[in-house]
Design a protein around this motif. Sequence first.
Motif, PDB file in Angstrom:
ATOM      1  N   UNK A 549       0.840  -1.191   0.000  1.00 30.11           N
ATOM      2  CA  UNK A 549       0.000   0.000   0.000  1.00 30.11           C
ATOM      3  C   UNK A 549       0.876   1.242   0.000  1.00 30.11           C
ATOM      4  N   UNK A 550       0.674   2.098  -0.998  1.00 30.43           N
ATOM      5  CA  UNK A 550       1.523   3.274  -1.170  1.00 30.43           C
ATOM      6  C   UNK A 550       1.101   4.407  -0.237  1.00 30.43           C
ATOM      7  N   UNK A 551       2.092   5.090   0.298  1.00 28.57           N
ATOM      8  CA  UNK A 551       1.911   6.371   0.983  1.00 28.57           C
ATOM      9  C   UNK A 551       2.826   7.380   0.300  1.00 28.57           C
ATOM     10  N   UNK A 552       2.972   8.542   0.885  1.00 28.62           N
ATOM     11  CA  UNK A 552       3.890   9.557   0.354  1.00 28.62           C
ATOM     12  C   UNK A 552       5.292   8.984   0.171  1.00 28.62           C
ATOM     13  N   UNK A 574      -1.937  -1.322  -3.887  1.00 26.68           N
ATOM     14  CA  UNK A 574      -2.954  -0.290  -3.762  1.00 26.68           C
ATOM     15  C   UNK A 574      -2.402   0.974  -3.147  1.00 26.68           C
ATOM     16  N   UNK A 575      -3.308   1.804  -2.641  1.00 25.19           N
ATOM     17  CA  UNK A 575      -2.965   3.078  -2.009  1.00 25.19           C
ATOM     18  C   UNK A 575      -3.540   3.072  -0.601  1.00 25.19           C
ATOM     19  N   UNK A 576      -2.713   3.368   0.379  1.00 26.62           N
ATOM     20  CA  UNK A 576      -3.175   3.334   1.765  1.00 26.62           C
ATOM     21  C   UNK A 576      -4.297   4.337   1.992  1.00 26.62           C
ATOM     22  N   UNK A 577      -5.411   3.840   2.484  1.00 28.56           N
ATOM     23  CA  UNK A 577      -6.570   4.673   2.806  1.00 28.56           C
ATOM     24  C   UNK A 577      -6.942   5.608   1.661  1.00 28.56           C
ATOM     25  N   UNK A 578      -6.856   5.066   0.463  1.00 28.54           N
ATOM     26  CA  UNK A 578      -7.494   5.714  -0.680  1.00 28.54           C
ATOM     27  C   UNK A 578      -6.710   6.699  -1.482  1.00 28.54           C
ATOM     28  N   UNK A 579      -5.984   7.634  -0.837  1.00 28.71           N
ATOM     29  CA  UNK A 579      -5.315   8.695  -1.588  1.00 28.71           C
ATOM     30  C   UNK A 579      -3.920   8.941  -1.033  1.00 28.71           C
ATOM     31  N   UNK A 580      -3.022   9.414  -1.902  1.00 26.52           N
ATOM     32  CA  UNK A 580      -1.693   9.791  -1.445  1.00 26.52           C
ATOM     33  C   UNK A 580      -1.094  10.790  -2.424  1.00 26.52           C
ATOM     34  N   UNK A 581      -0.109  11.518  -1.945  1.00 26.56           N
ATOM     35  CA  UNK A 581       0.676  12.444  -2.757  1.00 26.56           C
ATOM     36  C   UNK A 581       2.101  11.914  -2.741  1.00 26.56           C
ATOM     37  N   UNK A 676     -20.730   9.614   3.164  1.00 20.51           N
ATOM     38  CA  UNK A 676     -19.690  10.559   2.789  1.00 20.51           C
ATOM     39  C   UNK A 676     -18.843  10.931   4.004  1.00 20.51           C
ATOM     40  N   UNK A 677     -19.507  11.135   5.135  1.00 20.56           N
ATOM     41  CA  UNK A 677     -18.765  11.457   6.354  1.00 20.56           C
ATOM     42  C   UNK A 677     -17.871  10.285   6.766  1.00 20.56           C
ATOM     43  N   UNK A 678     -18.377   9.066   6.638  1.00 23.92           N
ATOM     44  CA  UNK A 678     -17.573   7.880   6.951  1.00 23.92           C
ATOM     45  C   UNK A 678     -16.368   7.787   6.027  1.00 23.92           C
ATOM     46  N   UNK A 679     -16.552   8.155   4.749  1.00 20.39           N
ATOM     47  CA  UNK A 679     -15.439   8.158   3.802  1.00 20.39           C
ATOM     48  C   UNK A 679     -14.370   9.151   4.244  1.00 20.39           C
ATOM     49  N   UNK A 680     -14.780  10.342   4.638  1.00 24.39           N
ATOM     50  CA  UNK A 680     -13.824  11.356   5.087  1.00 24.39           C
ATOM     51  C   UNK A 680     -13.027  10.839   6.291  1.00 24.39           C
ATOM     52  N   UNK A 681     -13.709  10.195   7.228  1.00 24.57           N
ATOM     53  CA  UNK A 681     -13.030   9.668   8.408  1.00 24.57           C
ATOM     54  C   UNK A 681     -12.045   8.572   8.025  1.00 24.57           C
ATOM     55  N   UNK A 682     -12.408   7.742   7.039  1.00 20.85           N
ATOM     56  CA  UNK A 682     -11.509   6.687   6.577  1.00 20.85           C
ATOM     57  C   UNK A 682     -10.265   7.288   5.934  1.00 20.85           C
ATOM     58  N   UNK A 683     -10.450   8.294   5.102  1.00 23.46           N
ATOM     59  CA  UNK A 683      -9.308   8.962   4.491  1.00 23.46           C
ATOM     60  C   UNK A 683      -8.394   9.578   5.547  1.00 23.46           C
ATOM     61  N   UNK A 684      -8.999  10.168   6.551  1.00 25.94           N
ATOM     62  CA  UNK A 684      -8.232  10.857   7.584  1.00 25.94           C
ATOM     63  C   UNK A 684      -7.472   9.886   8.486  1.00 25.94           C
ATOM     64  N   UNK A 685      -7.926   8.633   8.556  1.00 25.68           N
ATOM     65  CA  UNK A 685      -7.284   7.631   9.410  1.00 25.68           C
ATOM     66  C   UNK A 685      -6.044   7.017   8.782  1.00 25.68           C
ATOM     67  N   UNK A 686      -5.702   7.395   7.571  1.00 26.24           N
ATOM     68  CA  UNK A 686      -4.540   6.820   6.904  1.00 26.24           C
ATOM     69  C   UNK A 686      -3.232   7.230   7.550  1.00 26.24           C
ATOM     70  N   UNK A 687      -2.145   6.657   7.055  1.00 28.14           N
ATOM     71  CA  UNK A 687      -0.835   6.881   7.656  1.00 28.14           C
ATOM     72  C   UNK A 687      -0.090   8.049   7.033  1.00 28.14           C
ATOM     73  N   UNK A 688      -0.620   8.647   5.962  1.00 24.27           N
ATOM     74  CA  UNK A 688      -0.057   9.910   5.495  1.00 24.27           C
ATOM     75  C   UNK A 688      -0.423  11.010   6.483  1.00 24.27           C
ATOM     76  N   UNK A 689       0.267  12.141   6.368  1.00 27.54           N
ATOM     77  CA  UNK A 689       0.121  13.182   7.384  1.00 27.54           C
ATOM     78  C   UNK A 689      -0.977  14.191   7.091  1.00 27.54           C
ATOM     79  N   UNK A 690      -1.626  14.120   5.927  1.00 30.54           N
ATOM     80  CA  UNK A 690      -2.615  15.138   5.593  1.00 30.54           C
ATOM     81  C   UNK A 690      -3.871  14.992   6.459  1.00 30.54           C
ATOM     82  N   UNK A 691      -4.668  16.026   6.438  1.00 31.55           N
ATOM     83  CA  UNK A 691      -5.935  16.045   7.166  1.00 31.55           C
ATOM     84  C   UNK A 691      -7.080  16.070   6.161  1.00 31.55           C
ATOM     85  N   UNK A 692      -8.084  15.226   6.370  1.00 32.57           N
ATOM     86  CA  UNK A 692      -9.252  15.181   5.488  1.00 32.57           C
ATOM     87  C   UNK A 692     -10.473  15.692   6.230  1.00 32.57           C
TER      88      UNK A 692
END
Length: 765
Positions: A549-552, A574-581, A676-692
């Motif tokens: 799973x990819x992160x930054x 894949x990509x950890x918790x959906x999105x990464x930069x 949608x709110x659950x999706x935001x929380x899932x994105x925010x729980x990832x191991x990258x440092x960004x905030x969702x």
Amino acid sequence: MKIWNKTWIGMCGLVLLTICPATRAERYRWTGAVSSNYYDVGNWVYDSGSAPATALPTLNDITMFHSDATIFLSSDAANPSLSQWIAVRRNTDTTNHVTFSSGFLTAQQIVVAGGTDGILTVGKGADISVSREFLVGQGNAKGFLYLDGGKIASTVNLQVSGKSGLVEITDGGTLSTTQNVLLATAEAGTATLSLSGAGSVLTTQQIQAATAKNSTASLAITDGAKISATNQIMLGGTGAANTSEGASATLLLSGLGSELKTTSRMGISSGHQTTASATVSDDALLECDHLLVGHMTNSTKGTLDVSGGATIRTTTTTDGYGLFVGNGANSIGIATFSGTSTLLETNDVIICNNDTVTGQLNVLDGAIVRADEVRVGAVANSQSGSLVVENAALELTNRLTVGHGNNSSASATFRDTVSVNSSIYVGYGANSQGTLRVHQGTLLIGTHSVGTMGTTSDLLVGSNNTTGSVEVVDSIVNSRYIILGGNISSLSTSGSAVLNLVNSKTCGNTTVGSTGTLNFIGNSQYCSGVAGWTPRTFTLKSGGTLNFLATREGLGKFTNTNFHAEANSQITLGVDHGVTLLNAGDEVSYTLVTATGNFQWENANVAEGIWNVAVDSTAKTVTATLNEDFRLEDYAMNSGWQSWGGKSRGWLEIDGNFQQNYALELAVSGAEGNDLQALVEWLDDGYDTFSATLNDSGNILLSALEWSQRESQIFAWDFTSYNPHLQLTGLRGYDVPEPSTWLLFLGMFGSLLFRVCPLRQRCHP
């Protein structure tokens, strides 16, 4: 005949009265009119009429001390001063202080209680024995007993009670009782027992502290003083229901040479609905058969705080006994060991010994736990057991089990450098749930040296019918074997085992069983990155899962290893918790495997996602490169919205002169409202440092992104593991003003409003 019988009986009675005259206790009152000598008859009067005494008090007599006095007792141990009842008291609201400075006294009863303060000091050289009653404080009266180098020997309970009672032993004073020490036995009363200084000693059978409702007791042993007991020590209640509710007790044990020992058990918070705390510090020693923190049913809370090189030692060898942290139903137990050389030596550590108890053990900053076994969530159905170890060591001869009891749930958290010289089981009892977190540190399992693999012990996650979860973040884990879903001899066919390895390094022969999942997140490394690690074997069994799973930081890699992926095993990219930069340029490629021994990849079921996977069986390598088929049109930062028909996965290049305050706004389809709110929380729980977060437009805002200094960045997403129907339909990037800029803008706007809307003039929008 009847007359003769009556005459005979009367004569016998007269003879008996002559031979055995009636004895009556005389009440003596001390005046000190002649001298300070107890054995000088001129210092006594009869309390009934204040007539001068004609003889010294005996064991049949009561001696009253109603005024301040310093008194010398008999210097002859064979002929001590005598009293049936030593009463240091006054019924008026004044202090009464009596000092026995030296000599010997034998008394049946000692009562120290006054209207304001009844005070008795036993000085160095004074030696007192008591055989019937020993009270310090009584009723509404206060009592204070100071053994300032003196000695008291008792064959009855020492009861420190009443409204307020205090016993203080200093300067080598000794107090011994063949019975018990009872502190705060009166409702709402307070009691203090304090020992300080080398040679100050108390010996007894039991100690019971705060045994009455709403009572308060304090026990202090400092600067080399010692207490020795042959029976139990109970702080905060006695265990009987409806007797000690609301009681509280404290223990302070501090200083080199200070000791509290009993050959029986010790309880901290030992009554129903009580609280108790014990602080052991600065090289002191507490020793007992077994120690219970949060002892009795419905006890509110028991705490143990050990620091400064102090030692807690239990002597039992009975399996399942030692240190109990959280024992009674509905109780709370917390024990903390901290500091270099602070030590727990015990048979077993039992955390949560009841299904409704909360127990937590903290081992911090150089402390050491030496035990046969540590059981977290020790009994069936316990749900609130936890172990926290930070920069400390667990020296165990058997094992650490997290989720020990059937149907239990428990957790352990390790930070900094932690060594555990035994196997660790995460999920142990049938249907149990165990969680282990290793954050920002090094976990050394088994016999090892830094940089080499452990040789004796293993990390075993999720055996049969259990759920085990391990999270390793920015850390190193060193073990002989790591088994996900089973143990060394057999793999599980039920239950679940998950290991999340996040930007971390691990080395050890690793097997992922059919119920196991290894999530290789970010730039994690297997058997590489630490000098001296030798090749190990990684085996992905049939039915087991390996996720890259990819992160930054990109994707992880296996090097210096034998790599075996069996048929019907699953490998997913894949990509950890959906999105990464991604912190990379537009040519993104990662080496996933570089095997130095046996190599087997082809039999696995591989889901590539947005990646192209290339396998070179000759070179024994596997590489992953971003798949151009999933690439979308490049995006220029600050150019407004870029939209497309909707993609569940993909990647694109973002161009611009990047600043750390740039944010990305995402538009998605396939999730609304709570989803949608659950999706935001899932994105925010990832191991990258960004905030969702979710903004007012119903879009997802990604802020606190870590932009690199390159002219372009790779933004990648993959929602398929979360919701295959979820799609990204567009994005835009823009500069978020710094807080100081917002404040300046608001200040200018406020000034403008003030100019446009002068005082007493209403403004309209």
